[in-house]
Design a protein around this motif. Structure first.
Motif, PDB file in Angstrom:
ATOM      1  N   UNK A 141       0.838  -1.361   0.240  1.00 15.79           N
ATOM      2  CA  UNK A 141       0.314   0.163   0.116  1.00 15.79           C
ATOM      3  C   UNK A 141       0.767   1.329  -0.380  1.00 15.79           C
ATOM      4  N   UNK A 142       2.610   1.503   0.099  1.00 15.48           N
ATOM      5  CA  UNK A 142       3.388   2.236   0.077  1.00 15.48           C
ATOM      6  C   UNK A 142       3.378   3.176   1.177  1.00 15.48           C
ATOM      7  N   UNK A 143       2.009   2.533   2.175  1.00 15.81           N
ATOM      8  CA  UNK A 143       2.254   3.308   3.500  1.00 15.81           C
ATOM      9  C   UNK A 143       2.844   2.766   5.108  1.00 15.81           C
ATOM     10  N   UNK A 144       2.694   2.057   5.376  1.00  8.02           N
ATOM     11  CA  UNK A 144       2.804   0.697   6.393  1.00  8.02           C
ATOM     12  C   UNK A 144       4.966   0.245   5.978  1.00  8.02           C
ATOM     13  N   UNK A 145       5.568   0.907   6.767  1.00  9.94           N
ATOM     14  CA  UNK A 145       7.164   0.068   7.055  1.00  9.94           C
ATOM     15  C   UNK A 145       6.691  -1.339   7.684  1.00  9.94           C
ATOM     16  N   UNK A 146       7.359  -2.332   7.085  1.00 12.77           N
ATOM     17  CA  UNK A 146       7.822  -3.447   7.476  1.00 12.77           C
ATOM     18  C   UNK A 146       9.007  -3.933   7.703  1.00 12.77           C
ATOM     19  N   UNK A 147       8.552  -5.363   8.842  1.00 12.23           N
ATOM     20  CA  UNK A 147       9.778  -5.767   9.823  1.00 12.23           C
ATOM     21  C   UNK A 147      10.807  -6.068   8.064  1.00 12.23           C
ATOM     22  N   UNK A 148       9.894  -6.838   6.810  1.00 10.32           N
ATOM     23  CA  UNK A 148      11.381  -7.881   6.339  1.00 10.32           C
ATOM     24  C   UNK A 148      11.044  -6.668   4.891  1.00 10.32           C
ATOM     25  N   UNK A 149      12.219  -7.235   3.852  1.00  7.25           N
ATOM     26  CA  UNK A 149      12.453  -6.864   2.889  1.00  7.25           C
ATOM     27  C   UNK A 149      11.029  -6.686   1.544  1.00  7.25           C
ATOM     28  N   UNK A 150      10.488  -5.847   0.903  1.00  6.30           N
ATOM     29  CA  UNK A 150       9.893  -5.659   0.170  1.00  6.30           C
ATOM     30  C   UNK A 150      10.494  -5.653  -1.204  1.00  6.30           C
ATOM     31  N   UNK A 151       9.560  -5.115  -2.719  1.00 10.58           N
ATOM     32  CA  UNK A 151       9.470  -4.530  -3.536  1.00 10.58           C
ATOM     33  C   UNK A 151       9.142  -3.320  -3.582  1.00 10.58           C
ATOM     34  N   UNK A 152       9.499  -2.574  -2.772  1.00  8.02           N
ATOM     35  CA  UNK A 152       9.168  -1.401  -2.908  1.00  8.02           C
ATOM     36  C   UNK A 152       9.933  -0.494  -1.347  1.00  8.02           C
ATOM     37  N   UNK A 153      10.431   0.664  -1.765  1.00 10.94           N
ATOM     38  CA  UNK A 153      11.551   1.513  -0.700  1.00 10.94           C
ATOM     39  C   UNK A 153      11.090   2.382  -1.162  1.00 10.94           C
ATOM     40  N   UNK A 154      10.633   3.843   0.553  1.00 13.55           N
ATOM     41  CA  UNK A 154      10.489   5.067   0.778  1.00 13.55           C
ATOM     42  C   UNK A 154      11.521   5.401   0.917  1.00 13.55           C
ATOM     43  N   UNK A 155      11.982   6.660  -0.040  1.00 16.15           N
ATOM     44  CA  UNK A 155      12.748   7.732   0.697  1.00 16.15           C
ATOM     45  C   UNK A 155      12.629   8.355   0.324  1.00 16.15           C
ATOM     46  N   UNK A 156      12.591   8.906   2.213  1.00 21.62           N
ATOM     47  CA  UNK A 156      12.623   9.517   2.599  1.00 21.62           C
ATOM     48  C   UNK A 156      13.485  11.261   2.303  1.00 21.62           C
ATOM     49  N   UNK A 157      13.478  12.784   2.555  1.00 18.09           N
ATOM     50  CA  UNK A 157      14.968  13.496   2.147  1.00 18.09           C
ATOM     51  C   UNK A 157      13.898  14.329   3.156  1.00 18.09           C
ATOM     52  N   UNK A 158      15.266  14.883   3.709  1.00 17.62           N
ATOM     53  CA  UNK A 158      14.020  16.883   5.022  1.00 17.62           C
ATOM     54  C   UNK A 158      15.365  17.226   4.470  1.00 17.62           C
ATOM     55  N   UNK A 159      15.059  18.849   3.608  1.00 14.08           N
ATOM     56  CA  UNK A 159      15.402  19.890   3.752  1.00 14.08           C
ATOM     57  C   UNK A 159      15.289  21.114   4.411  1.00 14.08           C
ATOM     58  N   UNK A 160      16.417  21.714   4.179  1.00  7.34           N
ATOM     59  CA  UNK A 160      16.275  22.665   5.303  1.00  7.34           C
ATOM     60  C   UNK A 160      16.913  23.950   4.134  1.00  7.34           C
ATOM     61  N   UNK A 161      16.782  25.615   4.420  1.00  5.74           N
ATOM     62  CA  UNK A 161      17.515  26.480   3.783  1.00  5.74           C
ATOM     63  C   UNK A 161      18.790  26.136   5.255  1.00  5.74           C
ATOM     64  N   UNK A 162      19.897  27.486   4.264  1.00  6.64           N
ATOM     65  CA  UNK A 162      20.869  27.293   5.250  1.00  6.64           C
ATOM     66  C   UNK A 162      21.437  29.268   4.932  1.00  6.64           C
ATOM     67  N   UNK A 163      20.719  30.092   5.988  1.00  9.96           N
ATOM     68  CA  UNK A 163      20.889  31.442   5.571  1.00  9.96           C
ATOM     69  C   UNK A 163      22.223  32.232   5.160  1.00  9.96           C
ATOM     70  N   UNK A 164      22.104  32.646   4.085  1.00 12.90           N
ATOM     71  CA  UNK A 164      23.228  33.411   3.751  1.00 12.90           C
ATOM     72  C   UNK A 164      24.609  34.439   4.725  1.00 12.90           C
ATOM     73  N   UNK A 165      23.247  34.543   6.262  1.00 15.14           N
ATOM     74  CA  UNK A 165      23.902  36.067   6.802  1.00 15.14           C
ATOM     75  C   UNK A 165      24.131  35.516   8.391  1.00 15.14           C
TER      76      UNK A 165
END
Length: 184
Positions: A141-165
């Motif tokens: 269902x692409x929503x719940x993490x599983x305890x075993x291997x599946x043919x679906x991997x969720x990749x999650x990125x966290x992006x934050x700005x870096x102030x120039x000043x």
């Protein structure tokens, strides 16, 4: 005397109304800037996800058609701390599979603004940090993490700005962007 007090009261009310109007304008401008920064952060995330998505689904797959979930790398064996060359120049690690981006070291991505082709003398730029990359197996269902291997991997990125000043970031919290990548 009463007229003078009424005039001062009217002046005070007009000043407060003007001050409130200016505060609302400043709040609106801050929200607009934050919205623009969110859009740029989402652009960084989409570009980074494109670089990750082009890699092999799993480093244990050897290109055969007969593949089972037992052939996949267990999540506990995902490498961490790589400096993947898709985001780092030198020194870097060649990350050939999606799980090799798991808990990658933070990377900085810069945007020139305005466009250097239009304004070659401008050195203004916005920098964003890819704070974290998490790779995990998810169910069908692409929503719940599983305890075993599946043919679906969720990749999650966290992006934050870096102030120039060197001040506080314009984004109050990192933008989180995720996609599910499936093995064909």
């Amino acid at each position: 005397m009463k007229q003078t007090l009424f005039a001062l009261l009217a002046l005070l009310v007009a000043t407060l109304l003007s001050f409130n109007q200016k505060q609302a304008t400043v709040r609106n401008q801050v929200q607009v800037v934050r919205g623009e920064m969110e859009q740029m952060a989402l652009g960084v995330a989409a570009e980074a996800m494109g670089a990750i998505r082009t890699q092999d689904f799993d480093s244990n797959l050897n290109g055969t058609d007969d593949v089972s979930t037992e052939d996949l790398t267990p999540e506990s064996e995902f490498p961490t701390g790589n400096r993947c060359e898709a985001f780092f120049s030198s020194p870097s690690t060649e990350c050939d599979a999606i799980e090799e981006f798991h808990q990658m070291g933070p990377a900085t991505v810069s945007f020139k603004f305005p466009d250097p082709d239009d304004f070659p003398d401008s050195s203004d730029r916005f920098e964003f940090e890819i704070k974290s990359v998490e790779v995990e197996y998810v169910d069908g269902n692409f929503s719940n993490e599983t305890s075993g291997e599946t043919f679906h991997k969720r990749v999650t990125l966290e992006i934050q700005d870096i102030p120039s000043d060197g001040g506080d970031p314009r984004l109050t919290s990192p933008i989180e962007y995720s996609e599910v990548v499936s093995y064909p």
